[in-house]
Motif scaffolding. Structure first.
Motif, PDB file in Angstrom:
ATOM      1  N   LYS A  89       0.808  -1.156  -0.044  1.00  0.00           N
ATOM      2  CA  LYS A  89       0.131  -0.001   0.118  1.00  0.00           C
ATOM      3  C   LYS A  89       0.803   1.388  -0.115  1.00  0.00           C
ATOM      4  CE  LYS A  89      -3.812   2.495   0.193  1.00  0.00           C
ATOM      5  NZ  LYS A  89      -4.742   2.365  -0.836  1.00  0.00           N
ATOM      6  N   VAL A  90       0.695   2.089  -0.928  1.00  0.00           N
ATOM      7  CA  VAL A  90       1.536   3.465  -1.016  1.00  0.00           C
ATOM      8  C   VAL A  90       0.735   4.479  -0.450  1.00  0.00           C
ATOM      9  CG1 VAL A  90       2.305   5.116  -2.585  1.00  0.00           C
ATOM     10  CG2 VAL A  90       2.415   2.711  -3.184  1.00  0.00           C
ATOM     11  N   PHE A  91       1.258   5.293   0.705  1.00  0.00           N
ATOM     12  CA  PHE A  91       0.854   6.334   1.111  1.00  0.00           C
ATOM     13  C   PHE A  91       1.475   7.549   0.561  1.00  0.00           C
ATOM     14  CE2 PHE A  91      -0.524   2.976   3.797  1.00  0.00           C
ATOM     15  CZ  PHE A  91      -1.685   3.171   4.252  1.00  0.00           C
ATOM     16  N   ALA A  92       0.780   8.654   0.284  1.00  0.00           N
ATOM     17  CA  ALA A  92       1.663   9.738  -0.097  1.00  0.00           C
ATOM     18  C   ALA A  92       1.378  10.769   1.141  1.00  0.00           C
ATOM     19  CB  ALA A  92       0.715  10.546  -1.300  1.00  0.00           C
ATOM     20  N   VAL A  93       2.533  11.309   1.389  1.00  0.00           N
ATOM     21  CA  VAL A  93       2.909  12.253   2.461  1.00  0.00           C
ATOM     22  C   VAL A  93       3.960  13.517   2.067  1.00  0.00           C
ATOM     23  CG1 VAL A  93       3.897  12.691   4.825  1.00  0.00           C
ATOM     24  CG2 VAL A  93       2.761  10.309   4.128  1.00  0.00           C
ATOM     25  N   TYR A  94       3.119  14.717   2.253  1.00  0.00           N
ATOM     26  CA  TYR A  94       3.901  15.824   1.895  1.00  0.00           C
ATOM     27  C   TYR A  94       5.196  16.213   2.756  1.00  0.00           C
ATOM     28  CZ  TYR A  94       0.342  16.646  -1.173  1.00  0.00           C
ATOM     29  OH  TYR A  94      -0.670  16.696  -2.463  1.00  0.00           O
ATOM     30  N   ALA A  95       6.173  16.559   2.412  1.00  0.00           N
ATOM     31  CA  ALA A  95       7.290  16.918   3.152  1.00  0.00           C
ATOM     32  C   ALA A  95       8.164  17.708   2.349  1.00  0.00           C
ATOM     33  CB  ALA A  95       8.034  15.618   3.552  1.00  0.00           C
ATOM     34  N   TYR A  96       8.734  18.930   3.076  1.00  0.00           N
ATOM     35  CA  TYR A  96       9.753  19.648   2.609  1.00  0.00           C
ATOM     36  C   TYR A  96      11.076  19.181   2.853  1.00  0.00           C
ATOM     37  CZ  TYR A  96       5.763  23.071   1.840  1.00  0.00           C
ATOM     38  OH  TYR A  96       4.237  23.515   1.373  1.00  0.00           O
ATOM     39  N   ALA A  97      11.460  18.000   2.260  1.00  0.00           N
ATOM     40  CA  ALA A  97      12.700  17.539   2.605  1.00  0.00           C
ATOM     41  C   ALA A  97      13.280  16.670   1.496  1.00  0.00           C
ATOM     42  CB  ALA A  97      12.620  16.679   3.903  1.00  0.00           C
ATOM     43  N   THR A  98      14.560  16.778   1.161  1.00  0.00           N
ATOM     44  CA  THR A  98      15.166  16.024   0.222  1.00  0.00           C
ATOM     45  C   THR A  98      16.754  15.940   0.730  1.00  0.00           C
ATOM     46  OG1 THR A  98      15.398  15.396  -2.229  1.00  0.00           O
ATOM     47  CG2 THR A  98      15.456  17.739  -1.324  1.00  0.00           C
ATOM     48  N   TYR A  99      17.187  14.978   0.528  1.00  0.00           N
ATOM     49  CA  TYR A  99      18.624  14.713   1.016  1.00  0.00           C
ATOM     50  C   TYR A  99      19.281  15.524   2.042  1.00  0.00           C
ATOM     51  CZ  TYR A  99      18.997  12.725  -3.602  1.00  0.00           C
ATOM     52  OH  TYR A  99      18.593  12.022  -5.034  1.00  0.00           O
ATOM     53  N   GLY A 100      18.378  15.597   3.116  1.00  0.00           N
ATOM     54  CA  GLY A 100      18.707  15.882   4.402  1.00  0.00           C
ATOM     55  C   GLY A 100      18.455  17.638   4.548  1.00  0.00           C
ATOM     56  N   ILE A 101      18.069  18.146   3.448  1.00  0.00           N
ATOM     57  CA  ILE A 101      17.831  19.760   3.563  1.00  0.00           C
ATOM     58  C   ILE A 101      16.474  19.932   4.188  1.00  0.00           C
ATOM     59  CG2 ILE A 101      17.779  21.783   2.178  1.00  0.00           C
ATOM     60  CD1 ILE A 101      19.947  20.540   0.266  1.00  0.00           C
ATOM     61  N   ILE A 102      15.928  20.422   4.960  1.00  0.00           N
ATOM     62  CA  ILE A 102      14.904  20.362   5.389  1.00  0.00           C
ATOM     63  C   ILE A 102      14.272  21.940   5.402  1.00  0.00           C
ATOM     64  CG2 ILE A 102      13.031  20.005   7.474  1.00  0.00           C
ATOM     65  CD1 ILE A 102      14.792  17.612   7.719  1.00  0.00           C
ATOM     66  N   ILE A 103      13.100  22.226   4.934  1.00  0.00           N
ATOM     67  CA  ILE A 103      12.674  23.617   5.130  1.00  0.00           C
ATOM     68  C   ILE A 103      11.089  23.501   5.783  1.00  0.00           C
ATOM     69  CG2 ILE A 103      11.641  25.756   3.471  1.00  0.00           C
ATOM     70  CD1 ILE A 103      13.494  24.567   1.426  1.00  0.00           C
ATOM     71  N   ASN A 104      11.121  24.651   6.801  1.00  0.00           N
ATOM     72  CA  ASN A 104      10.189  24.821   7.661  1.00  0.00           C
ATOM     73  C   ASN A 104       9.315  25.798   7.145  1.00  0.00           C
ATOM     74  OD1 ASN A 104       8.096  25.368   9.581  1.00  0.00           O
ATOM     75  ND2 ASN A 104       9.590  25.121  11.244  1.00  0.00           N
ATOM     76  N   PRO A 105       8.258  25.401   6.345  1.00  0.00           N
ATOM     77  CA  PRO A 105       7.340  26.598   5.764  1.00  0.00           C
ATOM     78  C   PRO A 105       6.604  27.632   6.444  1.00  0.00           C
ATOM     79  CG  PRO A 105       6.047  24.454   5.771  1.00  0.00           C
ATOM     80  CD  PRO A 105       7.527  24.238   6.512  1.00  0.00           C
ATOM     81  N   HIS A 106       6.791  27.343   7.890  1.00  0.00           N
ATOM     82  CA  HIS A 106       6.341  28.416   8.990  1.00  0.00           C
ATOM     83  C   HIS A 106       7.139  29.242   9.460  1.00  0.00           C
ATOM     84  CE1 HIS A 106       2.841  25.576   8.567  1.00  0.00           C
ATOM     85  NE2 HIS A 106       3.238  24.708   8.927  1.00  0.00           N
ATOM     86  N   GLN A 107       8.552  28.947   9.102  1.00  0.00           N
ATOM     87  CA  GLN A 107       9.491  29.779   9.687  1.00  0.00           C
ATOM     88  C   GLN A 107      10.229  30.580   8.677  1.00  0.00           C
ATOM     89  OE1 GLN A 107      10.114  28.907  12.815  1.00  0.00           O
ATOM     90  NE2 GLN A 107      11.396  30.516  13.478  1.00  0.00           N
ATOM     91  N   TYR A 108      10.436  31.928   8.922  1.00  0.00           N
ATOM     92  CA  TYR A 108      11.239  32.915   8.265  1.00  0.00           C
ATOM     93  C   TYR A 108      12.791  32.287   7.948  1.00  0.00           C
ATOM     94  CZ  TYR A 108      13.561  37.393   6.750  1.00  0.00           C
ATOM     95  OH  TYR A 108      14.086  38.064   5.905  1.00  0.00           O
ATOM     96  N   PRO A 109      12.784  32.553   6.470  1.00  0.00           N
ATOM     97  CA  PRO A 109      12.297  33.381   5.485  1.00  0.00           C
ATOM     98  C   PRO A 109      11.453  32.472   4.726  1.00  0.00           C
ATOM     99  CG  PRO A 109      14.326  33.001   4.781  1.00  0.00           C
ATOM    100  CD  PRO A 109      14.388  32.342   6.257  1.00  0.00           C
ATOM    101  N   TRP A 110      11.462  31.085   5.204  1.00  0.00           N
ATOM    102  CA  TRP A 110      10.549  30.271   4.033  1.00  0.00           C
ATOM    103  C   TRP A 110       9.207  30.309   4.242  1.00  0.00           C
ATOM    104  CZ3 TRP A 110      14.736  29.068   2.068  1.00  0.00           C
ATOM    105  CH2 TRP A 110      15.839  28.839   2.633  1.00  0.00           C
ATOM    106  N   ASN A 111       8.811  31.019   5.091  1.00  0.00           N
ATOM    107  CA  ASN A 111       7.293  31.267   5.075  1.00  0.00           C
ATOM    108  C   ASN A 111       6.821  32.361   4.196  1.00  0.00           C
ATOM    109  OD1 ASN A 111       8.474  33.568   6.407  1.00  0.00           O
ATOM    110  ND2 ASN A 111       6.924  33.619   7.977  1.00  0.00           N
ATOM    111  N   ILE A 112       7.684  33.112   3.322  1.00  0.00           N
ATOM    112  CA  ILE A 112       7.679  33.757   2.370  1.00  0.00           C
ATOM    113  C   ILE A 112       7.650  32.934   0.951  1.00  0.00           C
ATOM    114  CG2 ILE A 112       8.348  35.947   0.837  1.00  0.00           C
ATOM    115  CD1 ILE A 112       9.998  36.780   3.259  1.00  0.00           C
TER     116      ILE A 112
END
Length: 324
Positions: free
Chosen positions: A297-320
């Motif tokens: 069973k395949v579950f799709a989960v959204y994540a702002y991450a790839t190769y260890g680089i993680i972006i928090n979309p709620h934190q400045y400046p990534w909330n822009i």
């Protein structure tokens, strides 16, 4: 039985992992899309040595960090550490004090060593003085004064410069340096100046062959050219890990084998053939369809991450949006 695998496509991570709902302990295997270099008799359990295995999938799970960190919520989950405080000063420096849990033990398959602040001290003192970790926030010239053990379960770090991210970097560190093993290295470094310590680090510490010790609910039982096998520590040692992680699932899986099979397609082939039961792999949509057709069973989960680089979309400046 519900099967599940992890697949990542670009900045989207599709989680496809394998879970089996049962209350009996059993063994599982995962296919790793990579390789390892196993050199018997080499410094494979020395985290300062190039090509070591302490960070390899499977082995890395036998070391627990001071704390886990949720990048999205900004919350910590205490692990080896039970608490910590940060005191900042007008000149931009800060004092980090970490209070460690009691009752934890290193394990090598037969013997134990009590976990103390000296283990943590060895990890960071060697890293800072010989390899200049955290510079310029911790100045390697002041390692002897700025990293200090207060008692067996309390350690302090004086940061010459402070950023809140430094707290994350320290706390998520996995401790892999049992004091009885690394004490001679620390004592040698204490006699050296900065130049000597750097040379000693690259010429001697990186070649230091150390025995394996785990600090977690699992320990390595076997390792070979393309596999790492870990098993649960004995029940008397496992009890405190159950308390630290009350919602754990490791009680279901007494043994976990990590097979390093080369690539993503090979990992998928191993799963479909029944040789492995789960894996963290990158697959195309067509391959996902094949996986699903075989009962996974395949579950799709959204994540702002790839190769260890993680972006928090709620934190400045990534909330822009323009910055993202």
């Amino acid at each position: 039985m519900m099967k599940l695998v992890i697949v990542a496509l670009g900045m989207l991570a599709l989680i496809i992992a394998l879970f089996t709902v049962t209350y009996a302990q059993f063994s599982v295997a995962q296919g790793i899309p990579g390789t390892i270099v196993y050199i018997p008799g080499g410094p494979i359990w020395n985290q300062y040595a190039p090509g070591n295995l302490v960070g390899a999938t499977g082995a890395s799970s036998t070391y627990v960090p001071l704390a886990f960190y949720n990048q999205i919520t900004g919350q910590f989950f205490p692990a080896l550490a039970r608490n910590w405080t940060v005191e900042t000063f007008p000149n931009g420096s800060a004092l980090l004090t970490i209070y460690l849990r009691k009752g934890l033990y290193w394990f090598n398959g037969s013997a134990t060593i009590p976990f103390t602040a000296w283990d943590v001290y060895a990890e960071f003192y060697i890293g800072v003085k010989a390899f200049h970790w955290y510079y310029p926030y911790i100045n390697y010239s002041y390692a002897d004064e700025d990293i200090r053990v207060i008692d067996n379960y309390t350690i302090q770090f004086l940061f010459q410069r402070w950023l809140p991210a430094e707290l994350i970097y320290i706390l998520v560190s996995r401790i892999r340096t049992p004091w009885p093993v690394w004490k001679p290295i620390v004592e040698a470094l204490k006699t050296m100046n900065v130049t000597q310590a750097m040379a000693f680090g690259h010429n001697n510490i990186t070649k230091f062959v150390v025995p394996y010790w785990s600090l977690g609910p699992y320990y390595v039982t076997r390792v070979g050219s393309n596999y790492i096998v870990v098993s649960l520590v004995p029940q008397n040692l496992l009890e405190i890990w159950d308390k630290i992680f009350p919602l754990n699932s490791f009680g279901y899986y007494s043994t976990v084998t990590s097979l390093f099979v080369g690539g993503n397609t090979q990992a998928m082939t191993y799963m479909l053939s029944g040789k492995t039961q789960y894996g963290y792999i990158f697959l195309s949509q067509q391959q996902n369809a094949v996986v699903e057709s075989k009962g996974f069973k395949v579950f799709a989960v959204y994540a702002y991450a790839t190769y260890g680089i993680i972006i928090n979309p709620h934190q400045y400046p990534w909330n822009i949006p323009q910055v993202r």
